[in-house]
Design an enzyme around this catalytic site. Structure first.
Site, PDB file in Angstrom:
ATOM      1  N   ARG A   1     -63.535 -72.331  84.116  1.00 53.09           N
ATOM      2  CA  ARG A   1     -63.880 -72.828  82.773  1.00 53.09           C
ATOM      3  C   ARG A   1     -64.241 -71.621  81.967  1.00 53.09           C
ATOM      4  O   ARG A   1     -64.620 -71.669  80.910  1.00 53.09           O
ATOM      5  CB  ARG A   1     -64.458 -74.002  82.573  1.00 53.09           C
ATOM      6  CG  ARG A   1     -63.729 -75.132  82.028  1.00 53.09           C
ATOM      7  CD  ARG A   1     -64.754 -76.129  82.044  1.00 53.09           C
ATOM      8  NE  ARG A   1     -64.241 -77.564  81.275  1.00 53.09           N
ATOM      9  CZ  ARG A   1     -63.515 -78.544  81.440  1.00 53.09           C
ATOM     10  NH1 ARG A   1     -62.914 -78.570  82.544  1.00 53.09           N
ATOM     11  NH2 ARG A   1     -63.377 -79.404  80.533  1.00 53.09           N
TER      12      ARG A   1
ATOM     13  N   ARG B   1     -57.975 -92.188  73.329  1.00 51.30           N
ATOM     14  CA  ARG B   1     -58.271 -92.510  74.512  1.00 51.30           C
ATOM     15  C   ARG B   1     -59.447 -92.934  74.777  1.00 51.30           C
ATOM     16  O   ARG B   1     -59.818 -93.781  75.536  1.00 51.30           O
ATOM     17  CB  ARG B   1     -58.201 -91.051  75.359  1.00 51.30           C
ATOM     18  CG  ARG B   1     -58.449 -91.256  76.878  1.00 51.30           C
ATOM     19  CD  ARG B   1     -58.184 -90.005  77.595  1.00 51.30           C
ATOM     20  NE  ARG B   1     -59.500 -89.261  77.476  1.00 51.30           N
ATOM     21  CZ  ARG B   1     -59.621 -87.919  78.026  1.00 51.30           C
ATOM     22  NH1 ARG B   1     -58.652 -87.187  78.741  1.00 51.30           N
ATOM     23  NH2 ARG B   1     -60.432 -87.345  77.928  1.00 51.30           N
TER      24      ARG B   1
HETATM   25  P1  ADP Z   1     -61.595 -82.310  79.438  1.00 49.63           P
HETATM   26  O1  ADP Z   1     -60.894 -81.077  79.664  1.00 49.63           O
HETATM   27  O2  ADP Z   1     -60.966 -83.417  78.599  1.00 49.63           O
HETATM   28  O3  ADP Z   1     -62.794 -81.914  78.626  1.00 49.63           O
HETATM   29  P2  ADP Z   1     -62.503 -82.776  82.092  1.00 49.63           P
HETATM   30  O4  ADP Z   1     -62.413 -83.822  83.070  1.00 49.63           O
HETATM   31  O5  ADP Z   1     -61.923 -81.433  82.719  1.00 49.63           O
HETATM   32  O6  ADP Z   1     -62.088 -83.191  80.707  1.00 49.63           O
HETATM   33  O7  ADP Z   1     -64.041 -82.355  82.126  1.00 49.63           O
HETATM   34  C1  ADP Z   1     -65.255 -83.128  81.704  1.00 49.63           C
HETATM   35  C2  ADP Z   1     -66.423 -82.513  81.809  1.00 49.63           C
HETATM   36  O8  ADP Z   1     -66.790 -82.262  82.978  1.00 49.63           O
HETATM   37  C3  ADP Z   1     -66.676 -81.376  80.981  1.00 49.63           C
HETATM   38  O9  ADP Z   1     -66.881 -81.651  79.565  1.00 49.63           O
HETATM   39  C4  ADP Z   1     -67.780 -80.610  81.869  1.00 49.63           C
HETATM   40  O10 ADP Z   1     -69.006 -81.401  81.368  1.00 49.63           O
HETATM   41  C5  ADP Z   1     -67.523 -80.972  83.247  1.00 49.63           C
HETATM   42  N1  ADP Z   1     -66.878 -79.828  83.731  1.00 49.63           N
HETATM   43  C6  ADP Z   1     -65.662 -80.085  84.591  1.00 49.63           C
HETATM   44  N2  ADP Z   1     -65.252 -78.950  85.046  1.00 49.63           N
HETATM   45  C7  ADP Z   1     -66.170 -78.042  84.861  1.00 49.63           C
HETATM   46  C8  ADP Z   1     -66.165 -76.657  85.428  1.00 49.63           C
HETATM   47  N3  ADP Z   1     -65.210 -75.978  85.645  1.00 49.63           N
HETATM   48  N4  ADP Z   1     -67.439 -76.170  85.028  1.00 49.63           N
HETATM   49  C9  ADP Z   1     -68.401 -76.822  84.356  1.00 49.63           C
HETATM   50  N5  ADP Z   1     -68.310 -78.149  83.964  1.00 49.63           N
HETATM   51  C10 ADP Z   1     -67.021 -78.739  84.205  1.00 49.63           C
END
Ligand code: ADP
Length: 185
Positions: free
Chosen positions: A88, A125
């Protein structure tokens, strides 16, 4: 197949990831799902992640990178995997590059959707699923972070010749068909 799925919150990554993983018989590795499972089970990792997730902030790399590194050592990832929600940030790309040095990625799929659509989907959602981070101000923060920190990854993967862009607007089946077509071209 070693795939990454990237796109703003609400673009439909989770839904498409399930189809893709079944189609290629590869594990679907969602960092968000792993964090949510840890929060549900009140693990140490869950406790460290929760405050960040509730605010829509990224969980620190000191937690996230190690978690992915461990997951990618599991035997079921030998034949490939689909990463959803990781990397990310540019720093996470560098970490992942290190983890995959001998086993390069095949494709990075970007699911596109404009912010009006994703905000509307996420608000719907929140009513259906009650996810803690689907309130309007947290949604806006997640989108902001996506634009600032995650969107730049697409240019990076494009320059490596790995990026395929797919319009995330339309029915689940339509989007799945577009992804298949893009991967086969
Ligand atoms: P979305 O894409 O709808 O935001 P996710 O389920 O992918 O949903 O992520 C939810 C939360 O999990 C993010 O807002 C973050 O807080 C955390 N998160 C997920 N993946 C990462 C990552 N690669 N690095 C840091 N935080 C993460």
């Amino acid at each position: 197949m070693r795939l990454i799925l990237v796109g703003p919150p609400g673009a439909g990554k989770g839904t498409q990831a399930v189809h893709l993983a079944a189609h290629y018989s590869i594990p679907h590795i969602s960092t968000g799902d792993i964090f949510r499972a840890n929060i549900k089970n009140s693990t140490e990792l869950g406790k460290r992640a929760q405050a960040f997730m509730d605010k829509g902030e990224l969980v620190p790399d000191s937690v996230t990178n190690g978690m992915v590194r461990e997951r990618l050592k599991d035997a079921d990832t030998q034949g490939g995997f689909l990463l959803d929600g990781y990397p990310r940030t540019v720093a996470q790309v560098a970490e992942l590059d290190g983890m995959l040095s001998a086993t390069p990625l095949d494709r990075v799929i970007e699911l596109t959707a404009d912010s009006d659509v994703v905000v509307r989907r996420l608000m719907e959602r929140s009513i259906e699923q009650g996810r803690a981070d689907d309130s309007e101000d947290v949604i806006r923060r997640r989108l902001e972070i996506y634009e600032e920190q995650t969107a730049p990854l697409t240019a990076l993967y494009k320059s490596r010749g790995l990026l395929v862009q797919v319009d995330g607007l339309g029915s689940v089946e339509e989007v799945t068909a577009r992804i298949s077509a893009a991967l086969n071209s």
